[in-house]
Write a protein that holds these residues in place. Structure first.
Motif, PDB file in Angstrom:
ATOM      1  N   SER A  11      -9.980   6.358  52.402  1.00  0.00           N
ATOM      2  CA  SER A  11      -9.164   7.216  53.277  1.00  0.00           C
ATOM      3  C   SER A  11      -8.794   6.574  54.593  1.00  0.00           C
ATOM      4  O   SER A  11      -7.874   7.021  55.273  1.00  0.00           O
ATOM      5  CB  SER A  11      -9.934   8.512  53.565  1.00  0.00           C
ATOM      6  OG  SER A  11     -11.186   8.193  54.151  1.00  0.00           O
ATOM      7  N   ILE A  14     -10.663  -0.334  56.193  1.00  0.00           N
ATOM      8  CA  ILE A  14     -10.488  -1.419  55.223  1.00  0.00           C
ATOM      9  C   ILE A  14     -10.165  -0.872  53.828  1.00  0.00           C
ATOM     10  O   ILE A  14      -9.307  -1.392  53.123  1.00  0.00           O
ATOM     11  CB  ILE A  14     -11.772  -2.288  55.188  1.00  0.00           C
ATOM     12  CG1 ILE A  14     -12.012  -2.921  56.560  1.00  0.00           C
ATOM     13  CG2 ILE A  14     -11.685  -3.358  54.110  1.00  0.00           C
ATOM     14  CD1 ILE A  14     -13.439  -3.429  56.783  1.00  0.00           C
ATOM     15  N   GLY A  15     -10.865   0.196  53.438  1.00  0.00           N
ATOM     16  CA  GLY A  15     -10.666   0.760  52.096  1.00  0.00           C
ATOM     17  C   GLY A  15      -9.252   1.276  51.897  1.00  0.00           C
ATOM     18  O   GLY A  15      -8.658   1.102  50.824  1.00  0.00           O
ATOM     19  N   SER A  33     -12.737   9.763  49.017  1.00  0.00           N
ATOM     20  CA  SER A  33     -13.114  10.095  50.401  1.00  0.00           C
ATOM     21  C   SER A  33     -13.928  11.377  50.331  1.00  0.00           C
ATOM     22  O   SER A  33     -13.899  12.064  49.312  1.00  0.00           O
ATOM     23  CB  SER A  33     -11.877  10.298  51.278  1.00  0.00           C
ATOM     24  OG  SER A  33     -11.263  11.534  50.947  1.00  0.00           O
ATOM     25  N   ARG A  34     -14.611  11.705  51.425  1.00  0.00           N
ATOM     26  CA  ARG A  34     -15.435  12.912  51.375  1.00  0.00           C
ATOM     27  C   ARG A  34     -14.600  14.172  51.227  1.00  0.00           C
ATOM     28  O   ARG A  34     -14.987  15.109  50.553  1.00  0.00           O
ATOM     29  CB  ARG A  34     -16.320  13.016  52.624  1.00  0.00           C
ATOM     30  CG  ARG A  34     -17.548  12.147  52.533  1.00  0.00           C
ATOM     31  CD  ARG A  34     -18.281  12.125  53.835  1.00  0.00           C
ATOM     32  NE  ARG A  34     -17.435  11.559  54.881  1.00  0.00           N
ATOM     33  CZ  ARG A  34     -17.781  11.484  56.151  1.00  0.00           C
ATOM     34  NH1 ARG A  34     -18.938  11.944  56.542  1.00  0.00           N
ATOM     35  NH2 ARG A  34     -16.953  10.943  57.023  1.00  0.00           N
ATOM     36  N   LEU A  53     -21.258  10.084  49.268  1.00  0.00           N
ATOM     37  CA  LEU A  53     -22.362   9.273  48.736  1.00  0.00           C
ATOM     38  C   LEU A  53     -23.733   9.752  49.206  1.00  0.00           C
ATOM     39  O   LEU A  53     -24.752   9.308  48.667  1.00  0.00           O
ATOM     40  CB  LEU A  53     -22.160   7.803  49.123  1.00  0.00           C
ATOM     41  CG  LEU A  53     -21.059   7.063  48.359  1.00  0.00           C
ATOM     42  CD1 LEU A  53     -20.752   5.727  49.034  1.00  0.00           C
ATOM     43  CD2 LEU A  53     -21.452   6.830  46.899  1.00  0.00           C
ATOM     44  N   SER A  54     -23.765  10.637  50.195  1.00  0.00           N
ATOM     45  CA  SER A  54     -25.075  11.139  50.634  1.00  0.00           C
ATOM     46  C   SER A  54     -25.501  12.357  49.803  1.00  0.00           C
ATOM     47  O   SER A  54     -26.572  12.902  50.016  1.00  0.00           O
ATOM     48  CB  SER A  54     -25.047  11.491  52.123  1.00  0.00           C
ATOM     49  OG  SER A  54     -24.214  12.608  52.341  1.00  0.00           O
ATOM     50  N   ASN A  79     -16.837   0.097  48.828  1.00  0.00           N
ATOM     51  CA  ASN A  79     -16.426  -0.184  50.204  1.00  0.00           C
ATOM     52  C   ASN A  79     -17.005   0.822  51.196  1.00  0.00           C
ATOM     53  O   ASN A  79     -17.307   0.458  52.335  1.00  0.00           O
ATOM     54  CB  ASN A  79     -14.889  -0.174  50.275  1.00  0.00           C
ATOM     55  CG  ASN A  79     -14.394  -0.041  51.697  1.00  0.00           C
ATOM     56  OD1 ASN A  79     -14.456  -0.985  52.474  1.00  0.00           O
ATOM     57  ND2 ASN A  79     -13.935   1.146  52.075  1.00  0.00           N
ATOM     58  N   ALA A  80     -17.164   2.085  50.769  1.00  0.00           N
ATOM     59  CA  ALA A  80     -17.600   3.121  51.717  1.00  0.00           C
ATOM     60  C   ALA A  80     -18.911   2.719  52.374  1.00  0.00           C
ATOM     61  O   ALA A  80     -19.842   2.266  51.702  1.00  0.00           O
ATOM     62  CB  ALA A  80     -17.759   4.455  50.994  1.00  0.00           C
ATOM     63  N   LYS A 149     -27.450  -3.306  54.790  1.00  0.00           N
ATOM     64  CA  LYS A 149     -26.581  -4.323  54.182  1.00  0.00           C
ATOM     65  C   LYS A 149     -27.426  -5.430  53.523  1.00  0.00           C
ATOM     66  O   LYS A 149     -27.007  -5.998  52.511  1.00  0.00           O
ATOM     67  CB  LYS A 149     -25.612  -4.899  55.220  1.00  0.00           C
ATOM     68  CG  LYS A 149     -24.588  -3.878  55.736  1.00  0.00           C
ATOM     69  CD  LYS A 149     -23.711  -3.295  54.625  1.00  0.00           C
ATOM     70  CE  LYS A 149     -22.575  -2.426  55.154  1.00  0.00           C
ATOM     71  NZ  LYS A 149     -21.749  -1.833  54.104  1.00  0.00           N
TER      72      LYS A 149
HETATM   73  N1  LIG Z   1     -15.020  -2.846  60.406  1.00  0.00           N
HETATM   74  C1  LIG Z   1     -15.767  -3.943  60.425  1.00  0.00           C
HETATM   75  O1  LIG Z   1     -15.672  -4.795  61.342  1.00  0.00           O
HETATM   76  C2  LIG Z   1     -16.734  -4.207  59.313  1.00  0.00           C
HETATM   77  C3  LIG Z   1     -17.486  -5.385  59.356  1.00  0.00           C
HETATM   78  C4  LIG Z   1     -18.385  -5.643  58.324  1.00  0.00           C
HETATM   79  C5  LIG Z   1     -18.512  -4.752  57.273  1.00  0.00           C
HETATM   80  N2  LIG Z   1     -17.765  -3.607  57.259  1.00  0.00           N
HETATM   81  C6  LIG Z   1     -17.939  -2.711  56.109  1.00  0.00           C
HETATM   82  O2  LIG Z   1     -16.677  -2.383  55.570  1.00  0.00           O
HETATM   83  C7  LIG Z   1     -16.738  -1.114  54.904  1.00  0.00           C
HETATM   84  C8  LIG Z   1     -15.577  -0.252  55.380  1.00  0.00           C
HETATM   85  O3  LIG Z   1     -15.747  -0.023  56.771  1.00  0.00           O
HETATM   86  P1  LIG Z   1     -14.566   0.351  57.771  1.00  0.00           P
HETATM   87  O4  LIG Z   1     -14.750  -0.485  58.964  1.00  0.00           O
HETATM   88  O5  LIG Z   1     -13.269   0.380  57.064  1.00  0.00           O
HETATM   89  O6  LIG Z   1     -15.043   1.826  58.158  1.00  0.00           O
HETATM   90  P2  LIG Z   1     -14.270   3.212  58.326  1.00  0.00           P
HETATM   91  O7  LIG Z   1     -12.891   2.987  58.847  1.00  0.00           O
HETATM   92  O8  LIG Z   1     -15.196   4.090  59.084  1.00  0.00           O
HETATM   93  O9  LIG Z   1     -14.137   3.729  56.806  1.00  0.00           O
HETATM   94  C9  LIG Z   1     -15.288   4.109  56.102  1.00  0.00           C
HETATM   95  C10 LIG Z   1     -14.886   4.782  54.797  1.00  0.00           C
HETATM   96  O10 LIG Z   1     -16.087   5.267  54.175  1.00  0.00           O
HETATM   97  C11 LIG Z   1     -15.924   6.660  53.870  1.00  0.00           C
HETATM   98  N3  LIG Z   1     -17.194   7.377  54.022  1.00  0.00           N
HETATM   99  C12 LIG Z   1     -17.864   7.660  55.173  1.00  0.00           C
HETATM  100  N4  LIG Z   1     -18.979   8.352  54.904  1.00  0.00           N
HETATM  101  C13 LIG Z   1     -19.013   8.516  53.551  1.00  0.00           C
HETATM  102  C14 LIG Z   1     -19.908   9.165  52.654  1.00  0.00           C
HETATM  103  N5  LIG Z   1     -20.989   9.836  53.097  1.00  0.00           N
HETATM  104  N6  LIG Z   1     -19.626   9.139  51.340  1.00  0.00           N
HETATM  105  C15 LIG Z   1     -18.531   8.502  50.867  1.00  0.00           C
HETATM  106  N7  LIG Z   1     -17.631   7.892  51.659  1.00  0.00           N
HETATM  107  C16 LIG Z   1     -17.875   7.899  52.986  1.00  0.00           C
HETATM  108  C17 LIG Z   1     -14.886   7.155  54.860  1.00  0.00           C
HETATM  109  O11 LIG Z   1     -14.177   8.244  54.297  1.00  0.00           O
HETATM  110  P3  LIG Z   1     -14.222   9.759  54.823  1.00  0.00           P
HETATM  111  O12 LIG Z   1     -14.764   9.729  56.235  1.00  0.00           O
HETATM  112  O13 LIG Z   1     -12.807  10.208  54.738  1.00  0.00           O
HETATM  113  O14 LIG Z   1     -15.104  10.418  53.845  1.00  0.00           O
HETATM  114  C18 LIG Z   1     -13.966   5.954  55.001  1.00  0.00           C
HETATM  115  O15 LIG Z   1     -12.967   5.976  54.009  1.00  0.00           O
HETATM  116  C19 LIG Z   1     -18.109  -0.536  55.252  1.00  0.00           C
HETATM  117  O16 LIG Z   1     -18.984  -0.731  54.166  1.00  0.00           O
HETATM  118  C20 LIG Z   1     -18.557  -1.362  56.436  1.00  0.00           C
HETATM  119  O17 LIG Z   1     -19.951  -1.444  56.553  1.00  0.00           O
HETATM  120  C21 LIG Z   1     -16.890  -3.311  58.250  1.00  0.00           C
END
Ligand SMILES: NC(=O)c1ccc[n+]([C@@H]2O[C@H](COP(=O)([O-])OP(=O)(O)OC[C@H]3O[C@@H](n4cnc5c(N)ncnc54)[C@H](OP(=O)(O)O)[C@@H]3O)[C@@H](O)[C@H]2O)c1
Length: 224
Positions: A11, A14-15, A33-34, A53-54, A79-80, A149
């Motif tokens: 949603s 990155i995803g 997405s949730r 996922l929780s 990815n979430a 992680k």
């Molecule tokens: N951004 C960075 O710099 C970075 C660096 C290293 C690794 N990562 C990893 O990249 C991945 C994506 O991160 P992002 O930065 O794109 O974060 P983000 O913008 O916060 O997106 C996170 C996604 O996960 C979903 N999500 C959150 N809680 C959830 C739950 N309980 N169950 C299922 N889905 C859930 C959210 O969807 P809804 O809220 O709509 O449910 C959203 O689509 C993560 O695994 C993160 O650890 C990111």
């Protein structure tokens, strides 16, 4: 026929960017997405689903829906992920547990039943982080996030061993990306979600060795 990718957390961030990229590249994408809602993703090859996922119940409902509607998946992209303790120093139980529920427990129990749906020569990609590397950790922040992680990386290794010669598995560090996983990333992140998604797409659509931990920001292998 379109290849099918299942992407969790489609949603935003990155995803979402990866979903858009894969739709543009003629994949059929099942995105989660949730809320089950997706702003501005309207495409005939997009199949939106609700997943928290929780929640065990939500994961089970999702499995039912997937098994009812799909015979196979080519790419599973876990990815979430969340990081409520990013940039904090002392672990706090509630956010620690939630981090593990989503990034580890939920991801593992979401993945397990889906493995039988993944085609031979398919892939499982766990979106991890350089922050989970035991080898390069010199800092003391973000205890739950880093540990989650590292645990996810171990799952990558275990699946690599279990699925040898059938399904390729990898962990990826998507770079430092401008998303709202933590507010400061919007200002400090080096990559846009679109740039990160391009790099991830290049990795998953090329031959990679199963069991790789890949830094897609600079195109090098990371130490576990
Ligand atoms: N951004 C960075 O710099 C970075 C660096 C290293 C690794 N990562 C990893 O990249 C991945 C994506 O991160 P992002 O930065 O794109 O974060 P983000 O913008 O916060 O997106 C996170 C996604 O996960 C979903 N999500 C959150 N809680 C959830 C739950 N309980 N169950 C299922 N889905 C859930 C959210 O969807 P809804 O809220 O709509 O449910 C959203 O689509 C993560 O695994 C993160 O650890 C990111």
């Amino acid at each position: 026929m379109n290849k099918i990718a299942l992407i969790t957390g489609a949603s935003k961030g990155i995803g979402k960017a990866l979903t858009e990229k894969m739709l543009n590249e003629n994949f059929f994408v099942i995105g989660t997405s949730r809320s089950g809602k997706f702003e501005k993703i309207e495409h005939k090859n997009f199949y939106p689903l609700k997943l928290d996922l929780s929640s065990t119940e939500s994961i089970e409902n999702m499995h039912k829906e997937i098994f009812r509607n799909f015979k196979h998946i080519d790419f599973l992209i876990n990815n979430a992920g969340i990081g409520p303790d990013l940039d904090t120093y002392i672990p706090e139980k509630e956010s620690f547990n939630l981090t593990f529920d989503v990034n580890v427990t939920g991801t593992v129990f979401f993945t397990e039943p889906l493995i039988e749906l993944i085609n031979e020569n398919g892939i499982i990609l766990n979106v991890s982080s350089k922050m989970g590397s035991l080898n390069v950790c010199e800092l003391t922040d973000s205890v739950a996030y880093r540990m989650s992680k590292s645990a996810l990386n171990m799952y990558t290794k275990i699946l690599t061993n279990r699925l040898k010669n059938k399904i390729r598995v990898a962990s990826i560090h998507p770079g430092w990306v401008k998303t709202t996983i933590i507010e400061s990333n919007l200002k400090n992140g080096r990559l846009t979600p679109k740039q990160s998604a391009e790099n991830i797409f290049e990795f998953i659509t090329n031959e990679f060795d199963s069991g790789t931990f890949w830094n897609s920001e600079n195109g090098t292998e990371l130490l576990w």
